[in-house]
Design an enzyme around this catalytic site. Sequence first.
Site, PDB file in Angstrom:
ATOM      1  N   SER A 102     -31.555 -16.757 -51.462  1.00 27.49           N
ATOM      2  CA  SER A 102     -31.042 -15.480 -51.985  1.00 27.49           C
ATOM      3  C   SER A 102     -31.832 -14.333 -51.374  1.00 27.49           C
ATOM      4  O   SER A 102     -33.060 -14.303 -51.480  1.00 27.49           O
ATOM      5  CB  SER A 102     -31.206 -15.412 -53.508  1.00 27.49           C
ATOM      6  OG  SER A 102     -30.530 -16.459 -54.136  1.00 27.49           O
TER       7      SER A 102
ATOM      8  N   GLU B 280     -35.313  -9.880 -52.766  1.00 26.00           N
ATOM      9  CA  GLU B 280     -36.215 -10.956 -53.205  1.00 26.00           C
ATOM     10  C   GLU B 280     -37.145 -11.357 -52.061  1.00 26.00           C
ATOM     11  O   GLU B 280     -38.317 -11.662 -52.256  1.00 26.00           O
ATOM     12  CB  GLU B 280     -35.397 -12.175 -53.654  1.00 26.00           C
ATOM     13  CG  GLU B 280     -36.270 -13.367 -54.003  1.00 26.00           C
ATOM     14  CD  GLU B 280     -35.506 -14.654 -54.237  1.00 26.00           C
ATOM     15  OE1 GLU B 280     -34.631 -14.689 -55.113  1.00 26.00           O
ATOM     16  OE2 GLU B 280     -35.804 -15.648 -53.539  1.00 26.00           O
TER      17      GLU B 280
ATOM     18  N   ARG C 127     -38.435 -13.994 -60.934  1.00 24.02           N
ATOM     19  CA  ARG C 127     -38.829 -13.879 -59.510  1.00 24.02           C
ATOM     20  C   ARG C 127     -40.022 -12.935 -59.350  1.00 24.02           C
ATOM     21  O   ARG C 127     -40.107 -12.176 -58.381  1.00 24.02           O
ATOM     22  CB  ARG C 127     -37.668 -13.372 -58.646  1.00 24.02           C
ATOM     23  CG  ARG C 127     -36.475 -14.295 -58.609  1.00 24.02           C
ATOM     24  CD  ARG C 127     -36.793 -15.601 -57.878  1.00 24.02           C
ATOM     25  NE  ARG C 127     -35.594 -16.381 -57.627  1.00 24.02           N
ATOM     26  CZ  ARG C 127     -35.061 -17.240 -58.509  1.00 24.02           C
ATOM     27  NH1 ARG C 127     -35.631 -17.426 -59.693  1.00 24.02           N
ATOM     28  NH2 ARG C 127     -33.972 -17.911 -58.197  1.00 24.02           N
TER      29      ARG C 127
HETATM   30  P1  FAD Z   1     -43.393 -18.336 -47.640  1.00 19.50           P
HETATM   31  O1  FAD Z   1     -42.037 -17.867 -47.293  1.00 19.50           O
HETATM   32  O2  FAD Z   1     -44.239 -18.905 -46.563  1.00 19.50           O
HETATM   33  O3  FAD Z   1     -44.186 -17.137 -48.336  1.00 19.50           O
HETATM   34  C1  FAD Z   1     -43.579 -16.346 -49.330  1.00 19.50           C
HETATM   35  C2  FAD Z   1     -44.561 -15.249 -49.759  1.00 19.50           C
HETATM   36  O4  FAD Z   1     -45.699 -15.814 -50.405  1.00 19.50           O
HETATM   37  C3  FAD Z   1     -45.144 -14.454 -48.579  1.00 19.50           C
HETATM   38  O5  FAD Z   1     -45.363 -13.142 -49.027  1.00 19.50           O
HETATM   39  C4  FAD Z   1     -46.457 -15.163 -48.291  1.00 19.50           C
HETATM   40  O6  FAD Z   1     -47.414 -14.305 -47.667  1.00 19.50           O
HETATM   41  C5  FAD Z   1     -46.915 -15.554 -49.681  1.00 19.50           C
HETATM   42  N1  FAD Z   1     -47.695 -16.808 -49.730  1.00 19.50           N
HETATM   43  C6  FAD Z   1     -47.234 -18.038 -49.405  1.00 19.50           C
HETATM   44  N2  FAD Z   1     -48.190 -18.964 -49.652  1.00 19.50           N
HETATM   45  C7  FAD Z   1     -49.252 -18.301 -50.139  1.00 19.50           C
HETATM   46  C8  FAD Z   1     -50.547 -18.716 -50.596  1.00 19.50           C
HETATM   47  N3  FAD Z   1     -50.939 -19.989 -50.587  1.00 19.50           N
HETATM   48  N4  FAD Z   1     -51.390 -17.760 -51.040  1.00 19.50           N
HETATM   49  C9  FAD Z   1     -51.028 -16.457 -51.051  1.00 19.50           C
HETATM   50  N5  FAD Z   1     -49.829 -16.003 -50.641  1.00 19.50           N
HETATM   51  C10 FAD Z   1     -48.947 -16.926 -50.193  1.00 19.50           C
HETATM   52  N6  FAD Z   1     -36.372 -19.623 -54.481  1.00 19.50           N
HETATM   53  C11 FAD Z   1     -36.154 -19.810 -55.801  1.00 19.50           C
HETATM   54  O7  FAD Z   1     -36.905 -19.300 -56.646  1.00 19.50           O
HETATM   55  N7  FAD Z   1     -35.110 -20.571 -56.249  1.00 19.50           N
HETATM   56  C12 FAD Z   1     -34.240 -21.168 -55.401  1.00 19.50           C
HETATM   57  O8  FAD Z   1     -33.314 -21.833 -55.838  1.00 19.50           O
HETATM   58  C13 FAD Z   1     -34.447 -20.986 -53.997  1.00 19.50           C
HETATM   59  N8  FAD Z   1     -33.599 -21.549 -53.101  1.00 19.50           N
HETATM   60  C14 FAD Z   1     -33.794 -21.359 -51.764  1.00 19.50           C
HETATM   61  C15 FAD Z   1     -32.913 -21.980 -50.861  1.00 19.50           C
HETATM   62  C16 FAD Z   1     -33.084 -21.831 -49.495  1.00 19.50           C
HETATM   63  C17 FAD Z   1     -32.120 -22.495 -48.545  1.00 19.50           C
HETATM   64  C18 FAD Z   1     -34.181 -21.059 -49.016  1.00 19.50           C
HETATM   65  C19 FAD Z   1     -34.419 -20.924 -47.524  1.00 19.50           C
HETATM   66  C20 FAD Z   1     -35.063 -20.432 -49.892  1.00 19.50           C
HETATM   67  C21 FAD Z   1     -34.874 -20.583 -51.278  1.00 19.50           C
HETATM   68  N9  FAD Z   1     -35.715 -19.977 -52.226  1.00 19.50           N
HETATM   69  C22 FAD Z   1     -35.541 -20.191 -53.571  1.00 19.50           C
HETATM   70  C23 FAD Z   1     -36.870 -19.150 -51.776  1.00 19.50           C
HETATM   71  C24 FAD Z   1     -38.102 -20.004 -51.385  1.00 19.50           C
HETATM   72  O9  FAD Z   1     -37.792 -21.358 -51.341  1.00 19.50           O
HETATM   73  C25 FAD Z   1     -39.259 -19.789 -52.357  1.00 19.50           C
HETATM   74  O10 FAD Z   1     -39.631 -18.427 -52.426  1.00 19.50           O
HETATM   75  C26 FAD Z   1     -40.501 -20.610 -51.964  1.00 19.50           C
HETATM   76  O11 FAD Z   1     -41.461 -20.535 -52.986  1.00 19.50           O
HETATM   77  C27 FAD Z   1     -41.100 -20.121 -50.638  1.00 19.50           C
HETATM   78  O12 FAD Z   1     -42.150 -20.999 -50.265  1.00 19.50           O
HETATM   79  P2  FAD Z   1     -42.810 -20.873 -48.830  1.00 19.50           P
HETATM   80  O13 FAD Z   1     -43.979 -21.796 -48.802  1.00 19.50           O
HETATM   81  O14 FAD Z   1     -41.794 -21.081 -47.792  1.00 19.50           O
HETATM   82  O15 FAD Z   1     -43.313 -19.371 -48.860  1.00 19.50           O
HETATM   83  N1  EPU Z   2     -20.710 -15.791 -56.908  1.00 19.09           N
HETATM   84  C1  EPU Z   2     -19.818 -14.970 -56.278  1.00 19.09           C
HETATM   85  N2  EPU Z   2     -19.754 -15.012 -54.913  1.00 19.09           N
HETATM   86  C2  EPU Z   2     -20.528 -15.856 -54.177  1.00 19.09           C
HETATM   87  C3  EPU Z   2     -21.431 -16.714 -54.830  1.00 19.09           C
HETATM   88  C4  EPU Z   2     -21.508 -16.660 -56.212  1.00 19.09           C
HETATM   89  O1  EPU Z   2     -19.103 -14.198 -56.900  1.00 19.09           O
HETATM   90  O2  EPU Z   2     -20.429 -15.827 -52.946  1.00 19.09           O
HETATM   91  C5  EPU Z   2     -20.805 -15.717 -58.377  1.00 19.09           C
HETATM   92  C6  EPU Z   2     -20.124 -16.882 -59.065  1.00 19.09           C
HETATM   93  O3  EPU Z   2     -19.393 -16.404 -60.135  1.00 19.09           O
HETATM   94  C7  EPU Z   2     -21.247 -17.701 -59.642  1.00 19.09           C
HETATM   95  C8  EPU Z   2     -22.375 -16.687 -59.792  1.00 19.09           C
HETATM   96  O4  EPU Z   2     -22.155 -15.727 -58.762  1.00 19.09           O
HETATM   97  O5  EPU Z   2     -20.922 -18.270 -60.844  1.00 19.09           O
HETATM   98  C9  EPU Z   2     -23.764 -17.284 -59.657  1.00 19.09           C
HETATM   99  O6  EPU Z   2     -23.832 -18.001 -58.432  1.00 19.09           O
HETATM  100  P1  EPU Z   2     -24.854 -19.217 -58.228  1.00 19.09           P
HETATM  101  O7  EPU Z   2     -24.765 -20.153 -59.376  1.00 19.09           O
HETATM  102  O8  EPU Z   2     -24.651 -19.734 -56.838  1.00 19.09           O
HETATM  103  O9  EPU Z   2     -26.267 -18.533 -58.371  1.00 19.09           O
HETATM  104  P2  EPU Z   2     -26.869 -17.197 -57.799  1.00 19.09           P
HETATM  105  O10 EPU Z   2     -26.965 -16.206 -58.908  1.00 19.09           O
HETATM  106  O11 EPU Z   2     -26.180 -16.761 -56.569  1.00 19.09           O
HETATM  107  C10 EPU Z   2     -29.295 -17.931 -58.453  1.00 19.09           C
HETATM  108  C11 EPU Z   2     -30.643 -17.882 -57.788  1.00 19.09           C
HETATM  109  C12 EPU Z   2     -30.804 -19.043 -56.826  1.00 19.09           C
HETATM  110  C13 EPU Z   2     -30.685 -20.342 -57.622  1.00 19.09           C
HETATM  111  C14 EPU Z   2     -29.300 -20.377 -58.303  1.00 19.09           C
HETATM  112  C15 EPU Z   2     -29.129 -21.586 -59.198  1.00 19.09           C
HETATM  113  C16 EPU Z   2     -31.395 -15.587 -57.712  1.00 19.09           C
HETATM  114  C17 EPU Z   2     -31.599 -14.370 -56.881  1.00 19.09           C
HETATM  115  N3  EPU Z   2     -30.822 -16.626 -57.101  1.00 19.09           N
HETATM  116  O12 EPU Z   2     -28.342 -17.728 -57.418  1.00 19.09           O
HETATM  117  O13 EPU Z   2     -32.104 -18.973 -56.245  1.00 19.09           O
HETATM  118  O14 EPU Z   2     -30.820 -21.461 -56.778  1.00 19.09           O
HETATM  119  O15 EPU Z   2     -29.131 -19.188 -59.109  1.00 19.09           O
HETATM  120  O16 EPU Z   2     -29.891 -21.440 -60.349  1.00 19.09           O
HETATM  121  O17 EPU Z   2     -31.761 -15.590 -58.882  1.00 19.09           O
HETATM  122  C18 EPU Z   2     -33.295 -18.023 -54.413  1.00 19.09           C
HETATM  123  O18 EPU Z   2     -33.954 -17.391 -55.260  1.00 19.09           O
HETATM  124  O19 EPU Z   2     -33.531 -17.959 -53.176  1.00 19.09           O
HETATM  125  C19 EPU Z   2     -32.202 -18.873 -54.876  1.00 19.09           C
HETATM  126  C20 EPU Z   2     -31.403 -19.545 -54.035  1.00 19.09           C
END
Ligand code: FAD
Ligand code: EPU
Length: 333
Positions: free
Chosen positions: A233, A329, A159
């Site tokens: 997250s 994050e 991240r």
């Molecule tokens: P924004 O939220 O618009 O911007 C994020 C940051 O980047 C800000 O600081 C912004 O100023 C900057 N920025 C954006 N675009 C640019 C650009 N073109 N140039 C310079 N700076 C820029 N993340 C994961 O890694 N894994 C996941 O599984 C994951 N699951 C998610 C699930 C949900 C339901 C949600 C809501 C979010 C999740 N995220 C996850 C976080 C998010 O999806 C990512 O961080 C994604 O890359 C954000 O994209 P955005 O365009 O919405 O960025």
């Molecule tokens: N768990 C709990 N309580 C909860 C949820 C999860 O105890 O409420 C425990 C469970 O044991 C589970 C473990 O946490 O096995 C991991 O949970 P999960 O697989 O849902 O993944 P996570 O660690 O919560 C990370 C990323 C996600 C990504 C998933 C799948 C980060 C900060 N988050 O979540 O990314 O989608 O793994 O790979 O690394 C994001 O960055 O926004 C994001 C959603």
Amino acid sequence: MQLQEYISLRPYNTFGIDVAATSFLEINDISDLEGIEADTKKLIIGGGNNLLLTKPVDALVLHNKLKGITVEKENDTHIWLRVAAGEIWHELVLYVVNKGWGGVENLALIPGTVGAAPIQNIGAYGTEIRETIDSVTFWYWSEKKLLSFSNRECEFGYRDSIFKNQMRDKFFITSVVLKLDKVPKLNTSYGAIEQELAHMGVTEPTVKAVAYAVIHIRTDKLPDPAQIGNAGSFFKNPSLSKSSFDKLLAMYPKIPFYPVNDSWIKVPAAWLIEQCGWKGYRIGDVGVHTKQALVLVNYGHAHGQEIWDLSGKIVQSVHERFGIQLEREVQVW
Ligand code: FAD
Ligand code: EPU
């Protein structure tokens, strides 16, 4: 689009926080960036999926709408796609898996734009985008020109990247080149993917099948921002040294964990937060999701500051109980 003044940013952040921006400009072409001075205070927004707005934005908001996908080069085994930063990440994943190319299938359904993806090196289900990125092109404000960083120069980490560190506020990402596999090597090591493929009745998985398995898993687990405000997250999963982890394991034999390498072990922040009793907590319109303790939510009209305050209480209680410092994050304004 013309410069707009004093508009609500509610539609532009997935927490659904209603704050005003002094000025707002859509970026549809790289030439739109040319007239903006390096010292202008600005906030770049893609999809607003990783953003917490705690106060009015007294800055120029640049909403990234750069579009276009072109083939940069290809050979027998790989294809290099240049993707404009305002393309929607998940739409790109669907385009790529429909072509049968590998590399991004495990990252299906991550919301947001392509340009934001390298900034925090998006990751899920055993894959990170750093494995596929060839280079990142950005407008460099101080020199008023486009520059590119190779994968190595992006300094990707969990991240994390150079864009969150030394390069912070100095750039606008305009496009990303992805190196995709024409002969995909599937990564189904993440347990839930194997189970979901079996559930789908898939015996010979393809990139498309893996993407749909991930889509099914994610839809079950994570709240949809269209239904309930959130930014995924809120915290990163902390890494502990082997010796700190061993002490924790002795006290909590059931703690889930993932070895990073021989010296470091990652533990799920969700588990730590849940143990502290926060899962499902709600005060007013702010809360911790009932199914995923790592996701903070806005049930309606929460202020960003209230979400920030709740995140601070969570950090404090996890620290008091486990001696572990959680890191946010989500990007905070
Ligand atoms: P924004 O939220 O618009 O911007 C994020 C940051 O980047 C800000 O600081 C912004 O100023 C900057 N920025 C954006 N675009 C640019 C650009 N073109 N140039 C310079 N700076 C820029 N993340 C994961 O890694 N894994 C996941 O599984 C994951 N699951 C998610 C699930 C949900 C339901 C949600 C809501 C979010 C999740 N995220 C996850 C976080 C998010 O999806 C990512 O961080 C994604 O890359 C954000 O994209 P955005 O365009 O919405 O960025
Ligand atoms: N768990 C709990 N309580 C909860 C949820 C999860 O105890 O409420 C425990 C469970 O044991 C589970 C473990 O946490 O096995 C991991 O949970 P999960 O697989 O849902 O993944 P996570 O660690 O919560 C990370 C990323 C996600 C990504 C998933 C799948 C980060 C900060 N988050 O979540 O990314 O989608 O793994 O790979 O690394 C994001 O960055 O926004 C994001 C959603």
